[in-house]
Design an enzyme around this catalytic site. Structure first.
Site, PDB file in Angstrom:
ATOM      1  N   THR A 143       0.869  -1.182   0.000  1.00 37.77           N
ATOM      2  CA  THR A 143       0.000   0.000   0.000  1.00 37.77           C
ATOM      3  C   THR A 143       0.900   1.224   0.000  1.00 37.77           C
ATOM      4  OG1 THR A 143      -1.676  -1.156   1.291  1.00 37.77           O
ATOM      5  CG2 THR A 143      -1.803   1.245   1.235  1.00 37.77           C
TER       6      THR A 143
ATOM      7  N   LYS B 215      -1.836   5.042   8.607  1.00 34.31           N
ATOM      8  CA  LYS B 215      -0.999   5.126   7.392  1.00 34.31           C
ATOM      9  C   LYS B 215      -1.885   5.360   6.160  1.00 34.31           C
ATOM     10  CE  LYS B 215       1.596   2.353   4.138  1.00 34.31           C
ATOM     11  NZ  LYS B 215       2.112   1.062   3.707  1.00 34.31           N
TER      12      LYS B 215
ATOM     13  N   LYS C  93      -7.799   1.519  -3.050  1.00 32.49           N
ATOM     14  CA  LYS C  93      -7.459   1.086  -1.685  1.00 32.49           C
ATOM     15  C   LYS C  93      -7.658   2.232  -0.681  1.00 32.49           C
ATOM     16  CE  LYS C  93      -5.095  -0.919   1.725  1.00 32.49           C
ATOM     17  NZ  LYS C  93      -5.384  -2.134   2.429  1.00 32.49           N
TER      18      LYS C  93
HETATM   19  P1  NAD Z   1       5.931  -5.738   7.387  1.00 31.94           P
HETATM   20  O1  NAD Z   1       6.678  -4.576   7.947  1.00 31.94           O
HETATM   21  O2  NAD Z   1       5.578  -6.886   8.283  1.00 31.94           O
HETATM   22  O3  NAD Z   1       6.754  -6.360   6.134  1.00 31.94           O
HETATM   23  C1  NAD Z   1       7.510  -5.601   5.242  1.00 31.94           C
HETATM   24  C2  NAD Z   1       8.763  -6.413   4.928  1.00 31.94           C
HETATM   25  O4  NAD Z   1       9.512  -5.729   3.922  1.00 31.94           O
HETATM   26  C3  NAD Z   1       9.700  -6.563   6.139  1.00 31.94           C
HETATM   27  O5  NAD Z   1       9.926  -7.954   6.383  1.00 31.94           O
HETATM   28  C4  NAD Z   1      10.972  -5.833   5.717  1.00 31.94           C
HETATM   29  O6  NAD Z   1      12.156  -6.434   6.217  1.00 31.94           O
HETATM   30  C5  NAD Z   1      10.884  -5.951   4.208  1.00 31.94           C
HETATM   31  N1  NAD Z   1      11.682  -4.963   3.501  1.00 31.94           N
HETATM   32  C6  NAD Z   1      11.749  -3.615   3.693  1.00 31.94           C
HETATM   33  N2  NAD Z   1      12.612  -3.066   2.812  1.00 31.94           N
HETATM   34  C7  NAD Z   1      13.071  -4.079   2.029  1.00 31.94           C
HETATM   35  C8  NAD Z   1      13.993  -4.145   0.951  1.00 31.94           C
HETATM   36  N3  NAD Z   1      14.618  -3.054   0.504  1.00 31.94           N
HETATM   37  N4  NAD Z   1      14.249  -5.343   0.394  1.00 31.94           N
HETATM   38  C9  NAD Z   1      13.634  -6.463   0.864  1.00 31.94           C
HETATM   39  N5  NAD Z   1      12.760  -6.474   1.897  1.00 31.94           N
HETATM   40  C10 NAD Z   1      12.491  -5.285   2.465  1.00 31.94           C
HETATM   41  O7  NAD Z   1       4.620  -5.129   6.710  1.00 31.94           O
HETATM   42  P2  NAD Z   1       3.277  -5.913   6.291  1.00 31.94           P
HETATM   43  O8  NAD Z   1       2.308  -5.851   7.411  1.00 31.94           O
HETATM   44  O9  NAD Z   1       3.645  -7.212   5.681  1.00 31.94           O
HETATM   45  O10 NAD Z   1       2.725  -4.914   5.167  1.00 31.94           O
HETATM   46  C11 NAD Z   1       3.293  -4.872   3.863  1.00 31.94           C
HETATM   47  C12 NAD Z   1       2.464  -3.921   3.015  1.00 31.94           C
HETATM   48  O11 NAD Z   1       1.106  -4.411   2.967  1.00 31.94           O
HETATM   49  C13 NAD Z   1       2.399  -2.493   3.547  1.00 31.94           C
HETATM   50  O12 NAD Z   1       2.460  -1.602   2.481  1.00 31.94           O
HETATM   51  C14 NAD Z   1       1.044  -2.457   4.257  1.00 31.94           C
HETATM   52  O13 NAD Z   1       0.489  -1.154   4.308  1.00 31.94           O
HETATM   53  C15 NAD Z   1       0.222  -3.388   3.397  1.00 31.94           C
HETATM   54  N6  NAD Z   1      -0.935  -4.026   4.068  1.00 31.94           N
HETATM   55  C16 NAD Z   1      -0.781  -4.575   5.313  1.00 31.94           C
HETATM   56  C17 NAD Z   1      -1.874  -5.178   5.922  1.00 31.94           C
HETATM   57  C18 NAD Z   1      -1.757  -5.798   7.302  1.00 31.94           C
HETATM   58  O14 NAD Z   1      -2.792  -6.117   7.903  1.00 31.94           O
HETATM   59  N7  NAD Z   1      -0.539  -6.021   7.815  1.00 31.94           N
HETATM   60  C19 NAD Z   1      -3.118  -5.235   5.265  1.00 31.94           C
HETATM   61  C20 NAD Z   1      -3.230  -4.696   3.979  1.00 31.94           C
HETATM   62  C21 NAD Z   1      -2.113  -4.093   3.395  1.00 31.94           C
END
Ligand code: NAD
Length: 296
Positions: free
Chosen positions: A94, A244, A169
């Site tokens: 997102t 966010k 979204k």
């Molecule tokens: P998270 O922080 O758990 O996971 C993100 C991952 O990206 C981490 O493991 C981090 O180490 C990795 N990362 C960051 N920079 C990187 C790079 N340069 N190379 C490789 N890996 C890298 O976040 P999440 O909860 O999994 O959310 C991910 C996305 O999904 C976000 O944009 C969030 O807004 C969206 N989202 C989350 C949810 C939820 O309920 N958690 C629901 C819908 C959408």
């Protein structure tokens, strides 16, 4: 079956990568966290030591990263220079609409197929393969992406050109925040007026106040046994995530010149709840701030 690079194996990405592997694809998985890569290996993926290695021999790439700056950096520095011509790229993070559009344009200029494909649904939906994908990008890219995304979700919807997946979204989540707060206010008023919560739920569910926050995510304990309110507002969908998305919506509204006064109020109220210590609580926990019972 395809070779897929999966970059970003956090709360959401780990379950999504596992579902692609379960569907028979070879998933080349990378995250900055070595523990996350190990978890992906245990779930059937092949762990690799960089995003560049992950994409080198992949027909398709999925990214699930925290925010726009991570997406831009990973695509510009790792994916574009190392991917094969014609590779399909799906960013499921997102992020802001402007970054999604500019990364999409850069991909097209380089001869890649790119879609922005953010998701609705949290960690449980990511693990269960029941996410909803809102997809922006050219029809041809959408057609290619649909097959992969359907292995991770229950619905894959084409929203329009590049950036419209992200637009869908943030518009959806702004609406969600507004009707959640409205539902909380109605329950708080019902309490003060001596109206039983269950009775109010039964009546409003069948009347014009009916909405998703009431009947599928009820913010008070009792009426809906599955809602986060029954487990002390353990997420679910955390306040930090809602905040966010509201910030993204308000930035987009300012850029586009859209009037969104209730969206702005919702952002202010969620920022207040965040400041009072509600950050890690489910977003429906804002009920306790509204009814005055929040103690941090
Ligand atoms: P998270 O922080 O758990 O996971 C993100 C991952 O990206 C981490 O493991 C981090 O180490 C990795 N990362 C960051 N920079 C990187 C790079 N340069 N190379 C490789 N890996 C890298 O976040 P999440 O909860 O999994 O959310 C991910 C996305 O999904 C976000 O944009 C969030 O807004 C969206 N989202 C989350 C949810 C939820 O309920 N958690 C629901 C819908 C959408």
């Amino acid at each position: 079956m395809s070779h897929i690079a999966f970059i970003g194996l956090g709360n959401m990405g780990s379950g999504m990568a596992a579902n692609l592997a379960k569907a028979g694809h070879t998933v080349h998985a990378f995250d900055l966290s070595p523990e996350a890569v190990k978890r992906a290996e245990a779930a059937g993926a092949r762990g690799v030591d960089s995003a560049a290695t992950a994409v080198a021999n992949a027909e398709a790439v999925v990214t699930m990263l925290p925010a726009g700056k991570h997406v831009r950096a990973v695509y510009e520095n790792e994916i574009f220079p190392n991917a094969k011509p014609g590779t399909l790229m799906m960013d499921c993070s997102t992020i802001d609409v402007a970054t999604a559009r500019s990364v999409g344009e850069a991909a097209a200029e380089k001869g890649f197929h790119f879609v922005d494909a953010p998701v609705s649904g949290g960690v449980a939906a990511a693990e269960g393969g029941t996410l909803t994908f809102m997809v922006g990008g050219p029809e041809a890219a959408f057609k290619k992406a649909e097959d992969y995304l359907s292995k991770m979700g229950k619905a894959v919807i084409h929203a329009g050109d590049a950036g419209t997946g992200q637009a869908a979204k943030i518009c959806n989540n702004m609406l969600l925040a507004i009707h959640m707060i409205g539902t909380c206010e109605a329950f708080a008023l019902a309490d003060k007026l001596g109206l039983d919560r269950q009775k109010f739920f039964d009546i409003a569910s069948k009347a014009s106040g009916q909405n998703w926050s009431l009947t599928s995510y009820c913010p008070v304990p009792g009426p809906l046994p599955t809602s986060a309110a029954n487990r002390d507002y353990t997420p679910g969908f955390a306040t930090a995530m809602m905040l966010k998305d509201l910030k993204l919506a308000m930035d987009a509204a300012a850029t586009a010149g859209a009037s969104t006064p209730l969206g702005a109020q919702a952002e202010a109220l969620y920022a207040m709840f965040d400041g009072l210590g509600g950050r890690e609580k489910d977003f429906s926990g804002i009920f306790k701030m509204i009814d005055g019972s929040w103690r941090g």
